[in-house]
Design an enzyme around this catalytic site. Sequence first.
Site, PDB file in Angstrom:
ATOM      1  N   GLY A 124     -38.801   9.631 -21.937  1.00 62.49           N
ATOM      2  CA  GLY A 124     -37.151  10.113 -21.296  1.00 62.49           C
ATOM      3  C   GLY A 124     -36.511  10.905 -21.875  1.00 62.49           C
ATOM      4  O   GLY A 124     -35.262  10.806 -22.126  1.00 62.49           O
ATOM      5  N   THR A 176     -36.397  14.554 -22.668  1.00 60.27           N
ATOM      6  CA  THR A 176     -36.398  15.928 -22.141  1.00 60.27           C
ATOM      7  C   THR A 176     -34.408  16.586 -21.861  1.00 60.27           C
ATOM      8  O   THR A 176     -34.339  17.255 -22.334  1.00 60.27           O
ATOM      9  CB  THR A 176     -36.956  15.815 -20.985  1.00 60.27           C
ATOM     10  OG1 THR A 176     -36.246  15.707 -19.997  1.00 60.27           O
ATOM     11  CG2 THR A 176     -38.366  16.095 -21.450  1.00 60.27           C
ATOM     12  N   GLY A 185     -30.086  13.845 -22.130  1.00 62.85           N
ATOM     13  CA  GLY A 185     -29.552  12.763 -22.213  1.00 62.85           C
ATOM     14  C   GLY A 185     -29.832  11.947 -23.478  1.00 62.85           C
ATOM     15  O   GLY A 185     -29.916  12.557 -24.539  1.00 62.85           O
ATOM     16  N   GLY A 231     -32.281  10.023 -24.424  1.00 62.47           N
ATOM     17  CA  GLY A 231     -33.430  10.235 -25.287  1.00 62.47           C
ATOM     18  C   GLY A 231     -33.765  11.628 -25.690  1.00 62.47           C
ATOM     19  O   GLY A 231     -34.205  11.512 -27.241  1.00 62.47           O
ATOM     20  N   TYR A 277     -30.895  -1.989 -10.074  1.00 60.61           N
ATOM     21  CA  TYR A 277     -30.711  -1.193 -11.538  1.00 60.61           C
ATOM     22  C   TYR A 277     -30.551  -2.156 -12.306  1.00 60.61           C
ATOM     23  O   TYR A 277     -30.842  -2.433 -13.613  1.00 60.61           O
ATOM     24  CB  TYR A 277     -29.846   0.224 -11.623  1.00 60.61           C
ATOM     25  CG  TYR A 277     -29.742   0.426 -12.910  1.00 60.61           C
ATOM     26  CD1 TYR A 277     -30.482   0.872 -13.598  1.00 60.61           C
ATOM     27  CD2 TYR A 277     -28.452  -0.206 -13.496  1.00 60.61           C
ATOM     28  CE1 TYR A 277     -30.209   1.892 -14.341  1.00 60.61           C
ATOM     29  CE2 TYR A 277     -28.348   0.802 -14.985  1.00 60.61           C
ATOM     30  CZ  TYR A 277     -28.567   1.422 -15.248  1.00 60.61           C
ATOM     31  OH  TYR A 277     -28.605   1.714 -16.462  1.00 60.61           O
TER      32      TYR A 277
END
Length: 270
Positions: A14, A16, A18, A20, A159
């Site tokens: 992940g 790409t 934020g 990450g 979540y």
Amino acid sequence: MDFNIETRRALVTGSTAGIGYATARTLLKEGATVILTSRTEERANDARDRLLKETDAAPEKVEIAFGDLATSKGAEAVVSQLRANGLPDILINNVGFFEVKPIDELEDEDWTDMFEINVMSGVRLTKALFPHMAEQGWGRVVFVASEQSLKPNPEMMHYAMTKTAQVSVARSFAELGKDHGVTVNSVLVAPTWSEGVEVFLERVAADAGKTVPEMREAYFTEGDGTSSIIARFADVKEIAAQIAFLSSDQASAITGAAQRVDGGIVRSLF
């Protein structure tokens, strides 16, 4: 502080945008070769181009692997690409998504979809890469969990469930790393200002007839963020710094831990 990861290869899922992307950038600046992931080759390459432009790193220091990590087939595709180019020594299980949805709107697939991407992506990759780390006698795995692991919001319980599960999985893998030089930890991150959060607040603000700045402030003055000591969203770079530390030689005595990087939002001593 010298993290001593210049010869290490780090897979950040992940990555790409934020947390990450910020983590990949931090690890790259510390000297590691980073491997970016995305569901599509195009998006992974776009992130690679952006990262190289921002850091002036040598092109060979940034690689990509692509596939849908919410599925076993996608995870196998990513691992296959890794085997062809060199298995990583560092794994950051960051990929995932959050959603606010009350219980009366949650269907079974909402729970299973959330679990597949937030939990099983990390389980599959850690299981696949752990033997390599153990065999070479060095490895780092970090699961990016959340303050929701400790203080679940009933408006996003599906979540929160996945974030608690990540902590449990990380602890179990840590036990398997005993005597192999492999550490496994989770980080319980604060509400963090990222592209995804901004898009979410833009939508919520429009429905509420408020501006995004007003919604940002309200979260900490009258919402779930009232217990936060820093009383603001964390920056992705702040979260990335802790993840990078746990990925380093300097964190060799830390394993099986769930470390809070939560701005003090959880009112607990431990």
